[in-house]
Scaffold this active site. Structure first.
Site, PDB file in Angstrom:
ATOM      1  N   GLN A  41       0.739  -1.177  -0.080  1.00  0.00           N
ATOM      2  CA  GLN A  41       0.150  -0.270  -0.039  1.00  0.00           C
ATOM      3  C   GLN A  41       1.074   1.390  -0.072  1.00  0.00           C
ATOM      4  O   GLN A  41       0.248   2.422  -0.405  1.00  0.00           O
ATOM      5  CB  GLN A  41      -1.077  -0.139   1.235  1.00  0.00           C
ATOM      6  CG  GLN A  41      -2.085  -1.228   0.925  1.00  0.00           C
ATOM      7  CD  GLN A  41      -2.944  -1.212   2.244  1.00  0.00           C
ATOM      8  OE1 GLN A  41      -2.633  -2.059   3.192  1.00  0.00           O
ATOM      9  NE2 GLN A  41      -4.060  -0.359   2.295  1.00  0.00           N
ATOM     10  N   HIS A  61      -2.314  -4.528 -12.842  1.00  0.00           N
ATOM     11  CA  HIS A  61      -1.695  -4.396 -14.189  1.00  0.00           C
ATOM     12  C   HIS A  61      -2.705  -5.131 -15.265  1.00  0.00           C
ATOM     13  O   HIS A  61      -2.925  -4.794 -16.212  1.00  0.00           O
ATOM     14  CB  HIS A  61      -0.476  -5.075 -14.279  1.00  0.00           C
ATOM     15  CG  HIS A  61       0.536  -4.201 -13.570  1.00  0.00           C
ATOM     16  ND1 HIS A  61       1.804  -4.789 -13.100  1.00  0.00           N
ATOM     17  CD2 HIS A  61       0.387  -2.911 -12.654  1.00  0.00           C
ATOM     18  CE1 HIS A  61       2.658  -3.957 -12.383  1.00  0.00           C
ATOM     19  NE2 HIS A  61       1.745  -2.774 -12.185  1.00  0.00           N
ATOM     20  N   ASP A  74       2.039   0.806  -7.921  1.00  0.00           N
ATOM     21  CA  ASP A  74       3.505   0.696  -8.541  1.00  0.00           C
ATOM     22  C   ASP A  74       4.325   1.748  -7.894  1.00  0.00           C
ATOM     23  O   ASP A  74       5.657   1.352  -7.772  1.00  0.00           O
ATOM     24  CB  ASP A  74       3.493   1.139 -10.061  1.00  0.00           C
ATOM     25  CG  ASP A  74       2.953  -0.088 -10.891  1.00  0.00           C
ATOM     26  OD1 ASP A  74       2.505  -1.268 -10.558  1.00  0.00           O
ATOM     27  OD2 ASP A  74       2.935   0.146 -12.080  1.00  0.00           O
ATOM     28  N   ARG A  99       4.042   0.160  12.885  1.00  0.00           N
ATOM     29  CA  ARG A  99       3.742  -1.343  12.444  1.00  0.00           C
ATOM     30  C   ARG A  99       3.576  -0.989  10.848  1.00  0.00           C
ATOM     31  O   ARG A  99       3.018  -0.505  10.205  1.00  0.00           O
ATOM     32  CB  ARG A  99       2.283  -1.649  12.829  1.00  0.00           C
ATOM     33  CG  ARG A  99       1.734  -2.864  12.359  1.00  0.00           C
ATOM     34  CD  ARG A  99       0.229  -3.392  12.301  1.00  0.00           C
ATOM     35  NE  ARG A  99       0.167  -4.529  11.694  1.00  0.00           N
ATOM     36  CZ  ARG A  99      -0.969  -4.791  10.755  1.00  0.00           C
ATOM     37  NH1 ARG A  99      -2.000  -3.919  11.157  1.00  0.00           N
ATOM     38  NH2 ARG A  99      -1.045  -5.805  10.174  1.00  0.00           N
ATOM     39  N   HIS A 144       1.019  -9.445   4.552  1.00  0.00           N
ATOM     40  CA  HIS A 144      -0.018  -8.546   4.738  1.00  0.00           C
ATOM     41  C   HIS A 144      -0.445  -8.543   3.177  1.00  0.00           C
ATOM     42  O   HIS A 144      -0.381  -7.562   2.416  1.00  0.00           O
ATOM     43  CB  HIS A 144       0.462  -7.188   5.245  1.00  0.00           C
ATOM     44  CG  HIS A 144      -0.816  -6.326   5.448  1.00  0.00           C
ATOM     45  ND1 HIS A 144      -0.667  -5.599   6.709  1.00  0.00           N
ATOM     46  CD2 HIS A 144      -1.644  -5.799   4.770  1.00  0.00           C
ATOM     47  CE1 HIS A 144      -2.129  -4.718   6.673  1.00  0.00           C
ATOM     48  NE2 HIS A 144      -2.585  -4.797   5.545  1.00  0.00           N
ATOM     49  N   ASN A 188      -1.952 -10.746   8.548  1.00  0.00           N
ATOM     50  CA  ASN A 188      -2.908  -9.798   8.642  1.00  0.00           C
ATOM     51  C   ASN A 188      -4.228 -10.230   7.932  1.00  0.00           C
ATOM     52  O   ASN A 188      -4.185 -10.766   7.017  1.00  0.00           O
ATOM     53  CB  ASN A 188      -2.384  -8.689   7.766  1.00  0.00           C
ATOM     54  CG  ASN A 188      -3.361  -7.413   8.083  1.00  0.00           C
ATOM     55  OD1 ASN A 188      -3.497  -6.999   9.156  1.00  0.00           O
ATOM     56  ND2 ASN A 188      -4.053  -7.079   7.152  1.00  0.00           N
ATOM     57  N   GLU A 189      -5.240 -10.168   8.850  1.00  0.00           N
ATOM     58  CA  GLU A 189      -6.565 -10.358   8.558  1.00  0.00           C
ATOM     59  C   GLU A 189      -6.832 -11.687   7.629  1.00  0.00           C
ATOM     60  O   GLU A 189      -7.323 -11.580   6.525  1.00  0.00           O
ATOM     61  CB  GLU A 189      -7.158  -9.163   7.900  1.00  0.00           C
ATOM     62  CG  GLU A 189      -6.928  -7.736   8.581  1.00  0.00           C
ATOM     63  CD  GLU A 189      -7.839  -6.666   7.823  1.00  0.00           C
ATOM     64  OE1 GLU A 189      -8.353  -6.797   6.770  1.00  0.00           O
ATOM     65  OE2 GLU A 189      -7.922  -5.796   8.567  1.00  0.00           O
ATOM     66  N   ASN A 322      -7.709  -5.947  14.153  1.00  0.00           N
ATOM     67  CA  ASN A 322      -8.048  -4.500  13.457  1.00  0.00           C
ATOM     68  C   ASN A 322      -9.349  -4.516  13.391  1.00  0.00           C
ATOM     69  O   ASN A 322     -10.095  -5.622  13.373  1.00  0.00           O
ATOM     70  CB  ASN A 322      -7.659  -4.644  11.951  1.00  0.00           C
ATOM     71  CG  ASN A 322      -6.199  -4.831  11.483  1.00  0.00           C
ATOM     72  OD1 ASN A 322      -5.267  -4.654  12.618  1.00  0.00           O
ATOM     73  ND2 ASN A 322      -5.794  -5.551  10.467  1.00  0.00           N
ATOM     74  N   TYR A 324     -12.741  -1.418  12.724  1.00  0.00           N
ATOM     75  CA  TYR A 324     -12.870  -0.080  12.420  1.00  0.00           C
ATOM     76  C   TYR A 324     -14.401   0.610  12.766  1.00  0.00           C
ATOM     77  O   TYR A 324     -14.658   1.463  12.584  1.00  0.00           O
ATOM     78  CB  TYR A 324     -12.729   0.156  10.894  1.00  0.00           C
ATOM     79  CG  TYR A 324     -11.435  -0.160  10.471  1.00  0.00           C
ATOM     80  CD1 TYR A 324     -10.764  -1.391  10.272  1.00  0.00           C
ATOM     81  CD2 TYR A 324     -10.770   1.171  10.105  1.00  0.00           C
ATOM     82  CE1 TYR A 324      -9.484  -1.388   9.881  1.00  0.00           C
ATOM     83  CE2 TYR A 324      -9.321   1.145   9.577  1.00  0.00           C
ATOM     84  CZ  TYR A 324      -8.721  -0.357   9.555  1.00  0.00           C
ATOM     85  OH  TYR A 324      -7.687  -0.243   9.233  1.00  0.00           O
ATOM     86  N   GLU A 391      -4.922  -1.942  13.996  1.00  0.00           N
ATOM     87  CA  GLU A 391      -5.500  -1.008  12.990  1.00  0.00           C
ATOM     88  C   GLU A 391      -6.670  -0.479  13.441  1.00  0.00           C
ATOM     89  O   GLU A 391      -7.649  -1.238  14.044  1.00  0.00           O
ATOM     90  CB  GLU A 391      -5.644  -1.725  11.607  1.00  0.00           C
ATOM     91  CG  GLU A 391      -4.649  -1.949  10.771  1.00  0.00           C
ATOM     92  CD  GLU A 391      -4.961  -2.754   9.412  1.00  0.00           C
ATOM     93  OE1 GLU A 391      -6.107  -2.398   9.054  1.00  0.00           O
ATOM     94  OE2 GLU A 391      -4.107  -3.409   8.985  1.00  0.00           O
TER      95      GLU A 391
END
Ligand SMILES: *[C@@H]1O[C@H](CO)[C@@H](O)[C@H](O)[C@H]1NC(C)=O
Ligand SMILES: *[C@@H]1O[C@H](CO)[C@@H](O)[C@H](O)[C@H]1NC(C)=O
Ligand SMILES: *[C@@H]1O[C@H](CO)[C@@H](O)[C@H](O)[C@H]1NC(C)=O
Ligand SMILES: *[C@@H]1O[C@H](CO)[C@@H](O)[C@H](O)[C@H]1NC(C)=O
Ligand SMILES: *[C@@H]1O[C@H](CO)[C@@H](O)[C@H](O)[C@H]1NC(C)=O
Length: 490
Positions: A41, A61, A74, A99, A144, A188-189, A322, A324, A391
Site C-alpha cells: 500500500q 496490471h 507501482d 507497524r 499482509h 494480517n486479517e 484490526n 473499524y 488497526e
C-alpha cells in the site's frame, strides 16, 4: 417495522452518534501508541532491484477494472525510497512504534528461500535500523496481503503446501531481521483474505474459505513454534484477527444468540482454536449439519485432529486485531439447503443502519461505542489477553487537510478504549492508527484517504503534508491524554 426503525433512529441517533463524554484519565506510561502501514500500500518500487511480482501487481496490471479508479501500487507513496522521511514524521509525532509489513516477494522474489533478494533484505534492515536509532519500536507484519504471484500460481493459500511455504518464509524473517524485534505479527486479517478478499475471486464459497482459514491457522502456529521452540526468540508472536463488533438488534434471546453466533463464526473461527484449541462448537455443529444435508460425506469445515488442536492452542502471545466499525445482527430463518455458502452456515441477517455516522467508505460507519463492547467480548472470551489494536481509523475523500472527521474518530474511539481499560479492566497494551499516510487502499485505489499525513500522488516527488488530525494524535502520543488536561495531571 416502522416503529423498529424509529426506535433504532432514536437509540443510535441520540446516544451513540451524539455527544460522548471524553475519558480524561491518562493512558498508562507503558501504553504503546503507533501508526500502521503495509508494504504494497505504500512502498512502490514494485519491480525495483529484483523484487518479484505479487498478486496485487498482477491484478492491478491485468485487470484495471478491479480497482475503482484503475490505479495500482507501482509507485504509491514511494516509501521504498522515502522511508527516512516517513520515520522523521513518526519521530516528530512521538510514535512509540511503527507497524509495517515485509513484502514477501521483495525479499524472496519467487516466494522460496533458495532465491534471496539482497537489496530487498537491505531495505528492511535499513528501515529497522533507522527506526531503532530514532527510538521507535518496529512492529513487523510478516505477510499482509501481497502474496508472491509464483505462490498464487501454485494454488496460493488454498494449497496445503502453503503452510510449509509460509513457515519457511517466516523462519527466514525471524532469522534475518529478528535480533531484537519485540513484536511479530504473522498474518494480517486471514478472515478477509479467505472470504471477501482478493482470493475469493478464484475460491469456492463455503468450501475453500474453510480450507484457507485452516491453512492460515496452521501456518501461523508453525511460525509461532519455530520462533519459540527452535529459535528461542525472546519477543512476542501473534496473528492479526479482524472484524466488526456485532450488536444484537434487540435484546431478545434470538438476537442475542445471533450476535454471539456471529462473533464466534468470525472472531472465534481462529480465536477459539488459538485460545481454546478447537473451532467454536456452534460453528462445528452448524457446518457439519448443513454439509450432511447438502450430501457431503464429511463436514466442509475441515475439523481439527486432536494433535492439531494441541499444536495450535496457546500460540498467540497477544491478541492483535484490526477493527473499524460495527454492524447490527438480527436472528433469521436458516437459508434452504442448496449450494454451500459460508454466510448460510452462519445464518443471520447483518446490516448497518443509515442513521450511523458515515465515512467516505460505505462499510465504515463511525461507531466508537462498538470498540468498547468488542474489547469486553475479547476480554471475556479469551481470559483478558494482552490486546494490541493493530488497526483502527477512518477514511475521507481527497483534499481534506482540516480532517475533523478523523480528529473526532480518534478521540471517540480512544475514549471508549480508555473506558474499557478503566471501567471494565480490559488489558489493552497498545493502539495503532491506520494509517500513517494516505495509501493505495486496495480496490478503493486512491479514492479513500485514511492517512494522518496526506501524500500528493500527482507529484512525482510524492510530498507529504500533515493533516490537522496528526497534530491531535501527536498530542495524544506525547501526553497519553485525550483532553486538554487529564484529571491525573492537574
Ligand atoms: C496473473 O498471472 C498469471 C500468470 O502468472 C496469469 O495467468 C493471470 O491471468 C494473471 N492475471 C490475473 C488477473 O490474475
Ligand atoms: C440441522 O438442520 C436441520 C434442518 O435445517 C434442523 O432442523 C436441525 O435443528 C439442525 N441441527 C442443528 C444441531 O443445528
Ligand atoms: C468423502 O468423499 C471423498 C470423495 O468425494 C473421499 O475422498 C473421502 O475419503 C470421503 N471421506 C470419508 C470420510 O468417507
Ligand atoms: C449516510 O449515508 C447514507 C447513504 O448515502 C444516507 O442515506 C444517510 O442519511 C447517511 N447518514 C448520516 C447519519 O448522515
Ligand atoms: C476546520 O473545520 C472546523 C469545522 O469543521 C472549523 O471549525 C475550523 O475553523 C476549520 N479550521 C481550519 C484551519 O480551516
Amino acid at each position: 417495522m416502522t416503529s423498529l426503525l424509529y426506535l433504532l433512529t432514536l437509540i443510535f441517533g441520540a446516544c451513540f452518534a451524539g455527544d460522548i463524554v471524553i475519558n480524561n484519565k491518562k493512558f498508562p506510561e507503558n501504553f504503546l501508541f503507533g501508526c500502521a502501514t503495509s508494504s504494497y500500500q505504500i512502498e512502490g518500487g514494485w519491480d525495483a532491484d529484483g523484487k518479484g511480482p505479487n498478486v496485487w501487481d498482477n491484478v492491478t496490471h491485468e485487470k484495471t477494472s478491479f480497482i475503482i479508479d484503475g490505479s495500482n501500487g507501482d509507485i504509491s507513496c514511494d516509501s521504498y525510497h522515502k522511508y527516512k522521511e516517513d520515520i522523521l514524521l513518526l519521530k516528530e509525532m512521538g510514535a512509540n512504534f511503527y507497524r509495517f509489513s515485509i513484502s514477501w516477494p521483495r525479499v524472496l522474489p519467487t516466494g522460496f528461500i533458495d532465491n534471496i533478494n539482497q537489496p530487498g533484505v537491505d531495505y528492511y534492515k535499513n528501515l529497522i535500523k533507522e527506526l531503532k536509532s530514532n527510538q521507535i519500536e518496529p512492529v513487523i507484519t510478516i505477510y499482509h496481503n501481497d502474496l508472491p504471484q509464483s505462490i498464487q500460481d501454485l494454488g496460493g493459500i488454498k494449497n496445503p503446501e502453503f503452510i510449509n511455504w509460509f513457515t519457511a518464509y517466516a523462519r527466514f524473517c525471524f532469522e534475518t531481521f529478528g535480533d531484537d524485534i519485540r513484536y511479530w505479527l504473522t498474518i494480517n486479517e486471514p478472515y478477509v483474505a479467505c472470504t471477501v478478499g482478493f482470493i475469493s475471486l478464484v475460491y469456492v464459497d463455503g468450501i475453500d474459505d474453510y480450507i484457507c482459514m485452516k491453512n492460515m491457522l496452521m501456518a501461523h502456529a508453525n511460525a509461532w513454534h519455530i520462533y519459540h521452540d527452535d529459535l528461542k526468540g525472546t519477543g512476542k508472536v501473534g496473528i492479526v484477527l479482524n472484524s466488526n463488533w456485532f450488536e444484537p438488534e434487540t435484546d431478545s434471546a434470538e438476537d442475542l444468540e445471533a450476535s454471539e453466533r456471529t462473533m464466534q463464526f468470525i472472531w472465534g473461527w481462529l480465536g477459539h482454536p488459538l485460545y481454546h484449541g478447537d473451532y467454536p462448537e456452534i460453528m462445528k455443529i452448524r457446518v457439519a449439519n448443513r454439509s450432511k444435508l447438502e450430501g457431503f460425506n464429511e463436514s466442509r469445515i475441515q475439523e481439527l485432529t486432536n494433535a492439531e488442536i494441541e499444536y495450535v492452542k496457546g500460540t498467540n502471545d497477544f491478541f492483535a486485531f484490526n477493527s473499524y466499525t460495527s454492524s447490527i445482527v438480527r436472528s433469521g430463518p436458516d437459508a434452504p439447503i442448496g449450494t454451500p455458502s459460508h454466510n448460510d452456515d452462519l445464518g443471520v441477517y447483518i446490516y448497518q443502519p443509515d442513521e450511523w455516522r458515515n465515512s467516505s467508505l460505505s462499510w465504515l460507519k463511525v461507531t466508537p461505542w462498538g470498540m468498547r463492547k468488542l474489547l469486553n467480548w475479547i476480554k471475556n472470551e479469551y481470559s483478558n489477553p494482552p490486546m494490541l489494536i493493530s488497526e483502527n481509523g477512518v477514511a475521507d475523500g481527497p483534499g481534506q487537510l482540516n480532517d475533523t472527521i478523523r480528529y473526532n474518530y480518534i478521540r471517540d474511539y480512544l475514549s471508549n478504549i480508555r473506558d474499557a481499560m478503566e471501567y471494565d479492566g480490559a488489558n489493552v497494551i497498545g493502539y495503532s492508527y491506520w494509517a500513517l499516510l494516505d495509501t493505495f487502499e486496495w480496490t478503493a485505489g486512491y479514492t479513500a484517504k485514511f492517512g494522518l499525513i496526506s501524500v500528493n500522488f500527482d507529484d512525482p516527488a510524492r510530498p507529504r503534508t500533515r493533516k490537522m488530525s496528526s497534530y491531535y494524535y501527536e498530542k495524544i502520543m506525547k501526553t497519553k491524554c485525550l483532553v486538554d488536561e487529564c484529571e491525573d495531571e492537574i
